[in-house]
Design an enzyme around this catalytic site. Structure first.
Site, mmCIF file in Angstrom:
data_model
loop_
_atom_site.group_PDB
_atom_site.id
_atom_site.type_symbol
_atom_site.label_atom_id
_atom_site.label_comp_id
_atom_site.label_asym_id
_atom_site.label_seq_id
_atom_site.Cartn_x
_atom_site.Cartn_y
_atom_site.Cartn_z
ATOM 1 N N ASP A 1 -0.287 4.549 15.929
ATOM 2 C CA ASP A 1 0.327 3.847 14.797
ATOM 3 C C ASP A 1 1.632 4.522 14.371
ATOM 4 O O ASP A 1 2.109 4.322 13.275
ATOM 5 C CB ASP A 1 -0.658 3.789 13.618
ATOM 6 C CG ASP A 1 -1.146 5.172 13.186
ATOM 7 O OD1 ASP A 1 -0.754 6.166 13.837
ATOM 8 O OD2 ASP A 1 -1.911 5.258 12.217
ATOM 9 N N LYS B 1 0.872 -1.174 0.000
ATOM 10 C CA LYS B 1 0.000 0.000 0.000
ATOM 11 C C LYS B 1 0.906 1.219 0.000
ATOM 12 O O LYS B 1 1.815 1.312 0.826
ATOM 13 C CB LYS B 1 -0.907 0.012 1.229
ATOM 14 C CG LYS B 1 -1.770 1.276 1.275
ATOM 15 C CD LYS B 1 -2.894 1.188 2.283
ATOM 16 C CE LYS B 1 -2.480 1.614 3.671
ATOM 17 N NZ LYS B 1 -3.646 1.812 4.557
ATOM 18 N N GLN C 1 -12.452 7.455 11.703
ATOM 19 C CA GLN C 1 -12.286 6.011 11.935
ATOM 20 C C GLN C 1 -13.267 5.488 12.978
ATOM 21 O O GLN C 1 -13.685 4.324 12.927
ATOM 22 C CB GLN C 1 -10.861 5.686 12.399
ATOM 23 C CG GLN C 1 -9.748 6.112 11.473
ATOM 24 C CD GLN C 1 -9.743 5.346 10.165
ATOM 25 O OE1 GLN C 1 -10.220 4.209 10.092
ATOM 26 N NE2 GLN C 1 -9.220 5.966 9.130
ATOM 27 N N ASN D 1 -14.888 12.152 24.022
ATOM 28 C CA ASN D 1 -14.004 12.695 22.993
ATOM 29 C C ASN D 1 -13.482 14.042 23.437
ATOM 30 O O ASN D 1 -14.206 14.826 24.069
ATOM 31 C CB ASN D 1 -14.745 12.825 21.655
ATOM 32 C CG ASN D 1 -13.758 13.009 20.502
ATOM 33 O OD1 ASN D 1 -12.784 12.268 20.397
ATOM 34 N ND2 ASN D 1 -13.998 13.980 19.655
HETATM 35 P P1 NAD Z 1 -9.835 12.152 12.728
HETATM 36 O O1 NAD Z 1 -9.015 13.366 12.479
HETATM 37 O O2 NAD Z 1 -11.090 11.966 11.935
HETATM 38 O O3 NAD Z 1 -10.225 12.081 14.279
HETATM 39 C C1 NAD Z 1 -9.248 12.301 15.276
HETATM 40 C C2 NAD Z 1 -9.793 11.920 16.631
HETATM 41 O O4 NAD Z 1 -8.778 12.146 17.608
HETATM 42 C C3 NAD Z 1 -10.987 12.765 17.060
HETATM 43 O O5 NAD Z 1 -11.791 11.974 17.909
HETATM 44 C C4 NAD Z 1 -10.318 13.894 17.841
HETATM 45 O O6 NAD Z 1 -11.201 14.511 18.755
HETATM 46 C C5 NAD Z 1 -9.241 13.118 18.556
HETATM 47 N N1 NAD Z 1 -8.095 13.922 18.953
HETATM 48 C C6 NAD Z 1 -7.385 14.785 18.198
HETATM 49 N N2 NAD Z 1 -6.359 15.302 18.917
HETATM 50 C C7 NAD Z 1 -6.437 14.744 20.154
HETATM 51 C C8 NAD Z 1 -5.661 14.853 21.331
HETATM 52 N N3 NAD Z 1 -4.608 15.646 21.385
HETATM 53 N N4 NAD Z 1 -6.036 14.120 22.422
HETATM 54 C C9 NAD Z 1 -7.113 13.304 22.362
HETATM 55 N N5 NAD Z 1 -7.882 13.154 21.268
HETATM 56 C C10 NAD Z 1 -7.541 13.858 20.179
HETATM 57 O O7 NAD Z 1 -8.842 10.936 12.535
HETATM 58 P P2 NAD Z 1 -9.192 9.418 12.219
HETATM 59 O O8 NAD Z 1 -9.112 9.199 10.738
HETATM 60 O O9 NAD Z 1 -10.408 9.022 12.954
HETATM 61 O O10 NAD Z 1 -7.908 8.673 12.833
HETATM 62 C C11 NAD Z 1 -7.749 8.536 14.234
HETATM 63 C C12 NAD Z 1 -6.420 7.886 14.529
HETATM 64 O O11 NAD Z 1 -6.394 6.554 14.026
HETATM 65 C C13 NAD Z 1 -5.215 8.582 13.896
HETATM 66 O O12 NAD Z 1 -4.207 8.680 14.879
HETATM 67 C C14 NAD Z 1 -4.780 7.640 12.793
HETATM 68 O O13 NAD Z 1 -3.425 7.730 12.494
HETATM 69 C C15 NAD Z 1 -5.139 6.307 13.435
HETATM 70 N N6 NAD Z 1 -5.283 5.181 12.498
HETATM 71 C C16 NAD Z 1 -4.803 3.976 12.901
HETATM 72 C C17 NAD Z 1 -4.914 2.878 12.061
HETATM 73 C C18 NAD Z 1 -4.424 1.528 12.511
HETATM 74 O O14 NAD Z 1 -4.372 0.602 11.703
HETATM 75 N N7 NAD Z 1 -4.105 1.352 13.762
HETATM 76 C C19 NAD Z 1 -5.512 3.012 10.799
HETATM 77 C C20 NAD Z 1 -6.033 4.252 10.433
HETATM 78 C C21 NAD Z 1 -5.916 5.345 11.299
#
Ligand code: NAD
Length: 321
Positions: free
Chosen positions: A222, A67, A139, A160
């Site tokens: 991640d 990817k 997500q 949140n």
């Molecule tokens: P998003 O921007 O749509 O949402 C971000 C979320 O994090 C919101 O709930 C926001 O309120 C919260 N947030 C932001 N800053 C914060 C802080 N300082 N403290 C606490 N909460 C905070 O992002 P998303 O697309 O939902 O992604 C969320 C996370 O998931 C990202 O870190 C992304 O990298 C990770 N992710 C992980 C995987 C995996 O396979 N593990 C896959 C995709 C995304």
């Protein structure tokens, strides 16, 4: 070569197909049939973008590929498209010829939700009734929708940092006919299953805010430096992951390992539970924690599944290459 455009994915891929693909590849990783290549992730010095590759080979499923993609923070404002962009490329493992190019944006959300769901299926208590969400972004909606199919949940609770995003969770709970309650972090103690999916760089949930018997899937961490939970929670829990090498370097366990609270050898690949070589949850009081770091093989597994579905449905675009 076959092309499956991003616009076709929503009509082709189901949560259950994503679940099956991810469960199978986690099992193959634990039995040594599938392995991930080292991850490349670079700030390219253009458009503030983070770009990289995640790849691997599944000898059992004969899936080889990568990817490619990353995060372009100005996309939404400047180009009207989402900030996360990715594409999956699959290759024929017998010849090395490119087999398919598949839109990876929706697939990323589906495979990430499938990972926490696999952990819930195999590690949560059967009688889990309350699911708690930490995070309410893009997500989180996918995570909650998939998780609700794993147990007979009766209520969704959520916290949140930005409370204005909580209606995202309420909407998914309503789709499933369940009540939603916004809680303070202390209120998360009511949850039997917790999913954290935020972009936090500091611990949000403390070890004493989780009740005995809970299963928690930490999905947001991640990258090196990110963090969602108190490292002491990992010491209190039995820790599982998709891949141990990623868990200790870029996953939630990086902090507990660095602090000397747990060792790499304390972490079990979830595939071992799926394969039956690890018994999984040991008691109704045990806290189980899944560190979902996101591996390339998950992307390849769901992409291969969607290529098959696209061919069956006559929507794969074939090009001479
Ligand atoms: P998003 O921007 O749509 O949402 C971000 C979320 O994090 C919101 O709930 C926001 O309120 C919260 N947030 C932001 N800053 C914060 C802080 N300082 N403290 C606490 N909460 C905070 O992002 P998303 O697309 O939902 O992604 C969320 C996370 O998931 C990202 O870190 C992304 O990298 C990770 N992710 C992980 C995987 C995996 O396979 N593990 C896959 C995709 C995304």
């Amino acid at each position: 070569m076959l092309i499956v455009p991003e616009r076709e994915i929503a009509d082709l891929m189901t949560r259950s197909a994503a679940f099956d693909a991810v469960e199978k590849v986690f099992a193959a990783m634990a039995s040594g049939d599938a392995y991930n290549f080292p991850v490349i992730r670079e700030a390219i010095g253009h458009a503030d973008a983070l770009y990289g590759f995640k790849g691997g080979f599944d000898r059992a499923g004969l899936t080889l590929g990568l990817k490619a993609g990353g995060y372009w923070p100005n996309n939404l404002d400047q180009h009207g498209i989402i900030n996360h962009q990715s594409t999956v490329f699959l290759f024929d493992p017998d010849t090395g010829r490119v087999r398919a190019m598949v839109g990876g944006n929706l697939l990323t959300a589906l495979r990430t939700a499938a990972a926490s769901s696999v952990s819930i299926r195999h590690l949560a208590r059967d009688d889990a009734k309350v699911i708690g969400m930490i995070g309410a972004g893009h997500q989180a909606k996918f995570q909650l929708r998939a998780a609700l199919e794993q147990r007979d949940f009766e209520k969704v609770i959520g916290w949140n940092l930005h409370p204005e995003m909580l209606p995202n969770l309420e909407e998914v709970a309503a789709e499933a006919g369940l009540p939603f309650e916004a809680v303070e972090l202390d209120g998360i103690r009511e949850a039997d299953v917790i999913i954290s999916i935020t972009s936090s760089f500091d611990a949000i949930l403390m070890a004493d805010q989780v009740s005995p018997g809970t299963h928690i899937a930490c999905m947001g961490t991640d990258t090196k430096g990110k963090q969602e939970v108190d490292p002491a929670l990992l010491a209190r829990a039995t820790v599982f992951t998709d891949e141990v090498a990623q868990s200790v370097s870029i996953g939630e366990a990086q902090h507990a390992v660095a602090a000397g609270l747990i060792a790499e050898s304390d972490i079990t690949q979830i595939g071992a539970v799926i394969n039956g070589t690890h018994p999984g949850r040991a008691s109704a009081e045990e806290i189980t924690l899944f560190d979902g770091t996101g591996v390339g093989l998950q992307d390849l597994a769901v992409a291969a599944a969607v290529v098959d579905l696209a061919v069956q449905n006559g929507v794969a675009v074939e090009v001479d290459f």
